[in-house]
Enzyme design. Structure first.
Site, PDB file in Angstrom:
ATOM      1  N   ARG A  38      48.296  34.036  34.046  1.00  0.00           N
ATOM      2  CA  ARG A  38      49.275  34.489  35.039  1.00  0.00           C
ATOM      3  C   ARG A  38      50.294  35.456  34.435  1.00  0.00           C
ATOM      4  O   ARG A  38      51.443  35.500  34.856  1.00  0.00           O
ATOM      5  CB  ARG A  38      50.006  33.312  35.699  1.00  0.00           C
ATOM      6  N   ARG A  42      54.274  36.834  39.506  1.00  0.00           N
ATOM      7  CA  ARG A  42      55.607  36.739  40.084  1.00  0.00           C
ATOM      8  C   ARG A  42      56.752  36.769  39.077  1.00  0.00           C
ATOM      9  O   ARG A  42      57.903  36.963  39.456  1.00  0.00           O
ATOM     10  CB  ARG A  42      55.707  35.467  40.933  1.00  0.00           C
ATOM     11  N   ARG A  51      53.810  44.368  45.357  1.00  0.00           N
ATOM     12  CA  ARG A  51      53.159  43.420  46.269  1.00  0.00           C
ATOM     13  C   ARG A  51      53.932  43.209  47.570  1.00  0.00           C
ATOM     14  O   ARG A  51      53.436  42.539  48.489  1.00  0.00           O
ATOM     15  CB  ARG A  51      53.025  42.051  45.583  1.00  0.00           C
ATOM     16  N   ASP A  87      41.873  36.271  42.464  1.00  0.00           N
ATOM     17  CA  ASP A  87      42.119  34.863  42.763  1.00  0.00           C
ATOM     18  C   ASP A  87      40.774  34.147  42.770  1.00  0.00           C
ATOM     19  O   ASP A  87      39.740  34.756  43.092  1.00  0.00           O
ATOM     20  CB  ASP A  87      42.818  34.695  44.114  1.00  0.00           C
ATOM     21  N   TYR A 162      38.566  22.585  46.621  1.00  0.00           N
ATOM     22  CA  TYR A 162      39.273  23.328  47.663  1.00  0.00           C
ATOM     23  C   TYR A 162      38.487  23.314  48.971  1.00  0.00           C
ATOM     24  O   TYR A 162      39.043  23.105  50.056  1.00  0.00           O
ATOM     25  CB  TYR A 162      39.500  24.784  47.233  1.00  0.00           C
TER      26      TYR A 162
END
Length: 355
Positions: A38, A42, A51, A87, A162
């Site tokens: 990561r 962010r 973004r 992702d 998921y």
């Protein structure tokens, strides 16, 4: 063999002798290579700016945007490898599943996979389904030059969880109920996902990725016997499918201290270790013949510079006897992390380990 290829086959000569790939191959390095899970995301203001107003899955499908986001931490932190911005659910979206990544929640699946009839929705992934990935990696490798690009995918167990749960879970009750109660359906689900995952990794390698990482983010919820019987065969199938390309294969999970040896046996060249197990102990569990990746606790970066350096020394000291070591965090960079702390950490590791 093309002049643009290394002895390993697919890897460009520009990246073949990079510290990161040398460490993955357990060869001598000029310094311990560093990258962060990561690292593109962010924690970077420039990421938040580009973004702005663009949904996550859409941002993964814009080659120019993917290129810019992937390059941002390389420019800022001087890391030894880039990781492709994407992702783990991208290949599932690409084959037509109705899912979305909801801010503050994560991937949400409109119709969970619960029956054998649901398997029919999991069709094969073709390169044409993810042509934007091929385009983005082509752009990236030209920009990155000698810096390797890491491709990645979600492991079959984590993707299956998921799909069966319909979204993130803390208990995995529906996934485990299928695994224990209908082992044949579970095995067929993971086998289909292994084929989709392998196809997604092949696209990335053939487009120019120098290494690949399989994220089994949720595997730590499993007992070793369940992992060996119900999960490891599918992960091994993925690793075996890309073995012929000659690129390093990294395997990472969270809370997987009890699974480290099995995760190596599944076919990894490099085993990722979270922060819960010291690297010297991890090496004992994994056994010889594998490089290790890790494993500073991501929350350490919120402490003082002196504390960060002290904890980093502990990681490097524990790694001193390893056959190969790639420095990383024990999980992903947390969103509120000060980017300057990451830049200082890279410089500290490079300086302290310079040979």
């Amino acid at each position: 063999m093309s002049v643009n290829e290394s002895p390993a086959g697919r890897q460009p000569t520009a990246t073949y002798d990079s510290p990161f790939l040398k460490a993955c191959r357990r060869e001598p390095v000029p310094h311990t290579p560093v990258w962060f899970m990561r690292q593109a995301g962010r924690s970077l203001p420039e990421y938040r700016k580009v973004r702005e107003g663009i949904p996550m899955l859409e941002s993964c499908m814009r080659p120019e945007l993917v290129t810019e986001i992937t390059l941002q931490p390389v420019r800022r932190h001087n890391v030894d490898a880039a990781i492709f911005f994407s992702d783990i659910v991208v290949p599932l979206k690409a084959i037509g599943l109705d899912l979305d990544i909801k801010p503050g929640v994560g991937p949400v699946v409109a119709q969970p996979v619960r029956t054998r009839a649901d398997l029919a929705r999991l069709r094969d992934l073709t390169p044409e389904d993810v042509s934007y990935v091929t385009e983005a990696i082509g752009l990236l490798t030209r920009e990155l030059g000698p810096t390797p690009l890491i491709g990645f995918a979600g492991a079959p167990f984590t993707l299956a969880s998921y799909l069966v749960e319909g979204g993130p879970s803390r208990t995995y009750e529906n996934a485990k109920a299928m695994m224990y109660g209908d082992p044949e359906l579970w095995a067929d689900l993971l086998d289909r996902l292994s084929e989709i995952t392998a196809a997604f990794l092949k696209v990335q390698i053939e487009a120019g990725a120098s290494a690949v990482q399989l994220f089994d983010s949720w595997a730590g919820a499993l007992a070793p016997a369940d992992y060996r019987r119900s999960v490891m065969p599918a992960s091994a199938k993925v690793f075996d499918a890309v073995a012929g390309y000659g690129v390093p294969r990294i395997h990472f999970g969270v809370g997987t201290g009890e699974l480290l040896k099995l995760m190596g046996e599944a076919g990894a060249d490099v085993v990722g270790v979270d922060w819960r197990v010291p690297l010297d102990e991890a090496a004992r569990r994994v056994g010889p013949g594998k490089a290790l990746q890790g494993n500073l606790d991501p929350t350490v970066l919120f402490a003082t510079t002196e504390a960060v350096e002290a904890k980093t020394r502990e990681v490097l000291d524990a790694a001193a006897g390893l056959e190969g070591h790639v420095f990383n965090l024990g999980h992903g960079v947390m969103p509120a992390t000060d980017p300057d702390a990451l830049t200082r950490l890279v410089e500290y590791v490079h300086t302290r380990t310079a040979r």
